[in-house]
Design an enzyme around this catalytic site. Structure first.
Site, PDB file in Angstrom:
ATOM      1  N   GLU A 366       0.830  -1.096  -0.102  1.00 36.99           N
ATOM      2  CA  GLU A 366      -0.016  -0.070   0.012  1.00 36.99           C
ATOM      3  C   GLU A 366       0.882   1.204   0.029  1.00 36.99           C
ATOM      4  OE1 GLU A 366      -3.661  -0.093   1.962  1.00 36.99           O
ATOM      5  OE2 GLU A 366      -3.784  -2.218   2.014  1.00 36.99           O
ATOM      6  N   GLY A 367       1.884   1.080  -0.567  1.00 36.67           N
ATOM      7  CA  GLY A 367       2.993   2.236  -0.760  1.00 36.67           C
ATOM      8  C   GLY A 367       4.079   1.943   0.016  1.00 36.67           C
TER       9      GLY A 367
HETATM   10  N1  CAA Z   1      -6.502  11.038  -3.929  1.00 36.85           N
HETATM   11  C1  CAA Z   1      -7.289  11.543  -5.360  1.00 36.85           C
HETATM   12  N2  CAA Z   1      -6.414  11.682  -6.337  1.00 36.85           N
HETATM   13  C2  CAA Z   1      -5.375  11.981  -6.042  1.00 36.85           C
HETATM   14  C3  CAA Z   1      -4.618  11.641  -4.961  1.00 36.85           C
HETATM   15  C4  CAA Z   1      -5.138  11.083  -3.821  1.00 36.85           C
HETATM   16  N3  CAA Z   1      -4.770  10.721  -2.633  1.00 36.85           N
HETATM   17  N4  CAA Z   1      -3.344  11.840  -4.983  1.00 36.85           N
HETATM   18  C5  CAA Z   1      -3.005  12.383  -6.317  1.00 36.85           C
HETATM   19  N5  CAA Z   1      -4.051  12.400  -6.887  1.00 36.85           N
HETATM   20  C6  CAA Z   1      -4.639  12.895  -8.284  1.00 36.85           C
HETATM   21  C7  CAA Z   1      -3.932  14.286  -8.452  1.00 36.85           C
HETATM   22  O1  CAA Z   1      -4.667  15.295  -8.220  1.00 36.85           O
HETATM   23  C8  CAA Z   1      -3.662  14.240 -10.299  1.00 36.85           C
HETATM   24  O2  CAA Z   1      -4.849  14.531 -10.781  1.00 36.85           O
HETATM   25  P1  CAA Z   1      -4.808  15.650 -12.111  1.00 36.85           P
HETATM   26  O3  CAA Z   1      -3.967  15.060 -13.187  1.00 36.85           O
HETATM   27  O4  CAA Z   1      -6.292  15.819 -12.358  1.00 36.85           O
HETATM   28  O5  CAA Z   1      -4.104  17.082 -11.583  1.00 36.85           O
HETATM   29  C9  CAA Z   1      -3.374  12.698 -10.304  1.00 36.85           C
HETATM   30  O6  CAA Z   1      -4.081  12.054  -9.287  1.00 36.85           O
HETATM   31  C10 CAA Z   1      -1.977  12.199 -10.439  1.00 36.85           C
HETATM   32  O7  CAA Z   1      -1.267  12.779  -9.371  1.00 36.85           O
HETATM   33  P2  CAA Z   1       0.139  12.702  -9.427  1.00 36.85           P
HETATM   34  O8  CAA Z   1       0.693  13.252 -10.608  1.00 36.85           O
HETATM   35  O9  CAA Z   1       0.658  12.930  -7.941  1.00 36.85           O
HETATM   36  O10 CAA Z   1       0.385  10.900  -9.585  1.00 36.85           O
HETATM   37  P3  CAA Z   1       1.861  10.186  -9.837  1.00 36.85           P
HETATM   38  O11 CAA Z   1       1.663   9.143 -10.837  1.00 36.85           O
HETATM   39  O12 CAA Z   1       2.925  11.025  -9.769  1.00 36.85           O
HETATM   40  O13 CAA Z   1       1.723   9.226  -8.404  1.00 36.85           O
HETATM   41  C11 CAA Z   1       2.250   8.559  -6.145  1.00 36.85           C
HETATM   42  C12 CAA Z   1       1.821   9.631  -7.214  1.00 36.85           C
HETATM   43  C13 CAA Z   1       1.939   9.113  -4.885  1.00 36.85           C
HETATM   44  C14 CAA Z   1       3.611   8.181  -6.344  1.00 36.85           C
HETATM   45  C15 CAA Z   1       1.296   7.190  -6.390  1.00 36.85           C
HETATM   46  O14 CAA Z   1       1.529   6.770  -7.659  1.00 36.85           O
HETATM   47  C16 CAA Z   1       1.283   6.200  -5.249  1.00 36.85           C
HETATM   48  O15 CAA Z   1       0.765   6.306  -4.066  1.00 36.85           O
HETATM   49  N6  CAA Z   1       2.058   5.228  -5.771  1.00 36.85           N
HETATM   50  C17 CAA Z   1       1.982   3.948  -4.641  1.00 36.85           C
HETATM   51  C18 CAA Z   1       0.999   3.066  -5.118  1.00 36.85           C
HETATM   52  C19 CAA Z   1       0.688   1.986  -4.154  1.00 36.85           C
HETATM   53  O16 CAA Z   1       0.544   2.360  -3.019  1.00 36.85           O
HETATM   54  N7  CAA Z   1       0.251   0.817  -4.514  1.00 36.85           N
HETATM   55  C20 CAA Z   1       0.024  -0.158  -3.499  1.00 36.85           C
HETATM   56  C21 CAA Z   1      -0.987  -1.162  -4.210  1.00 36.85           C
HETATM   57  S1  CAA Z   1      -2.081  -2.020  -3.232  1.00 36.85           S
HETATM   58  C22 CAA Z   1      -1.427  -3.235  -2.663  1.00 36.85           C
HETATM   59  O17 CAA Z   1      -0.403  -2.960  -1.861  1.00 36.85           O
HETATM   60  C23 CAA Z   1      -1.593  -4.834  -2.692  1.00 36.85           C
HETATM   61  C24 CAA Z   1      -2.568  -5.265  -1.489  1.00 36.85           C
HETATM   62  O18 CAA Z   1      -3.257  -6.069  -2.009  1.00 36.85           O
HETATM   63  C25 CAA Z   1      -2.468  -4.737  -0.151  1.00 36.85           C
END
Ligand code: CAA
Length: 384
Positions: A366-367
């Site tokens: 989850e990140g």
């Molecule tokens: N809520 C809603 N929208 C959001 C947001 C949030 N928290 N954060 C960003 N956004 C929106 C932004 O406003 C932007 O929108 P616009 O283009 O309209 O302006 C859009 O999303 C893109 O934002 P970013 O450019 O900031 O996005 P990014 O591609 O640079 O990614 C990141 C940012 C924080 C690195 C994100 O990709 C991230 O959190 N990565 C980690 C993913 C993760 O946690 N994966 C785990 C998967 S689940 C798991 O672990 C498996 C399980 O089964 C437990």
């Protein structure tokens, strides 16, 4: 004793007492066997469902317990303290599956998917990550092609908790990769759909009783009415869902850390060296003091993020801070817990060995902790 809000809120205290008692009597005695065999704890998950713990924050109208996020965080900590595998099964169903369906779903989707998920009659999973897209899901490759009456999904998903057992999947796929994150759509997929395959089950360091799967969607047909939210809204659905998920995983980390902390206090009080319990030795006291402080600091950050969520305020940064602090506290505390136990802590006879292995994943899923720092920094520099 849990410090803080439960002492001033009688209903939370009662809830916590009952979940703590259940965790102690029904979950903890099975945790070693579950870890050793990797058996999915179906009977415990069923009981959690009956207690309202699989859809805690879902409104009663849709079959949930209608509780707040602070209560959820507290219960997640208790369950995870007994068994971290059970904790993540519960967390994924609550935070990553029920929440987005209740928040973005239609009434028909809530009736069909959310109600049985919230009651614990069905289990959910969240399929975002792919082999080439873990920390950076915006570039995901799983494809959704528009066809008569819906979409055809083709692609692979990785690291999916509950992947083997889940009945329903919140799935993310792109209708056009050239659109970047704006091409991503969210769907709710029934895992009985033809073409859905569990391709691989991971053999893991910890949380062994929960399944972690690679999935293959081989032209799986998804009807139009299973699109969650709007076309192109999927990435925001994923990230807003993960904000809440991070409160769940922070609480799981707290539970793991609490178990190791309490085991260390017990051991230090009983173990004698140099003619006295090792709890009398200052080096051990400092470990215990630092454990207590890091645990409580992370807990308050987690409850703070949950409180903001309950108040309907933005909590992206606070949830990231909570997960970062709690995961790193869990890793530190479980490492020191083994140190307090000495050679005994390195054996499977003592729970801290399992705690140490279970803690590591909280810094990854989850990140990762590095992603949490990115999220926090992005919010700090939001005005730039
Ligand atoms: N809520 C809603 N929208 C959001 C947001 C949030 N928290 N954060 C960003 N956004 C929106 C932004 O406003 C932007 O929108 P616009 O283009 O309209 O302006 C859009 O999303 C893109 O934002 P970013 O450019 O900031 O996005 P990014 O591609 O640079 O990614 C990141 C940012 C924080 C690195 C994100 O990709 C991230 O959190 N990565 C980690 C993913 C993760 O946690 N994966 C785990 C998967 S689940 C798991 O672990 C498996 C399980 O089964 C437990």
């Amino acid at each position: 004793m849990i410090h803080g809000w439960p002492e001033t809120d009688e209903s939370k205290k009662m809830l916590l007492d009952s979940v703590r008692e259940f965790s102690k009597s029904e979950i903890a005695p099975k945790a070693k066997e579950l870890d050793e065999t990797g058996r999915f704890p179906s009977e415990i998950v069923k009981q959690l469902g009956e207690m309202g713990l699989m859809g805690m924050m879902v409104s009663e109208e849709w079959g949930g317990a209608g509780m707040d996020a602070v209560s959820y965080a507290m219960c997640m900590e208790e369950v995870s303290s007994a068994c971290a595998s059970t904790g993540v099964i519960m967390s994924v169903n609550n935070s990553l599956v029920c929440w987005p369906i209740e928040t973005y779903g239609t009434d028909e989707q809530k009736k069909k998917f959310l109600m049985p998920l919230a009651k614990g009659e069905k289990l959910g999973m969240f399929a975002l990550s792919e082999p080439g897209h873990g920390s950076d899901p915006a570039g995901l490759e799983c494809k959704a092609t528009k066809v008569q009456g819906g979409y055809k999904i083709h692609g692979t998903k990785n690291w999916i908790t509950n992947g083997k057992q889940a009945d329903f999947c919140v799935l993310f796929a792109t209708i056009d990769k050239a659109l970047g994150h704006k091409g991503i759509c969210a769907f709710v997929v029934d895992t009985k759909s033809p073409g859905f395959q569990v391709a691989k089950l991971e053999d893991k360091l910890g949380i062994c009783a929960s399944s972690t799967a690679a999935l293959f969607f081989d032209d799986v047909f998804v009807p139009q009415d299973c699109l969650l939210g709007k076309e192109g809204q999927g990435f925001k659905i994923a990230l807003s869902t993960l904000d809440g998920g991070r409160i769940g995983i922070a609480s799981q980390a707290l539970g793991i850390a609490k178990c190791a902390f309490e085991a260390s206090k017990r051991f230090a009080s009983e173990r004698e060296q140099f003619g006295a319990p090792i709890a009398r030795i200052q080096a051990i006291q400092w470990f215990i003091a630092d454990m207590a402080t890091r645990l409580q600091a992370a807990r308050l950050l987690t409850w703070h993020a949950a409180r903001l969520k309950d108040a309907g305020q933005k909590y992206t940064k606070e949830a990231a801070m909570a997960k970062l602090a709690a995961a790193e506290a869990a890793m530190w505390i479980t490492t020191k817990a083994i140190q307090v136990h000495g050679g005994y802590g390195y054996t499977k006879d003592y729970v801290v060995e399992r705690n140490f292995r279970d803690a590591k994943i909280t810094e990854i899923y989850e990140g990762t902790s590095e992603i949490q720092r990115l999220v926090i920094a992005a919010q700090e520099f939001a005005e730039l």
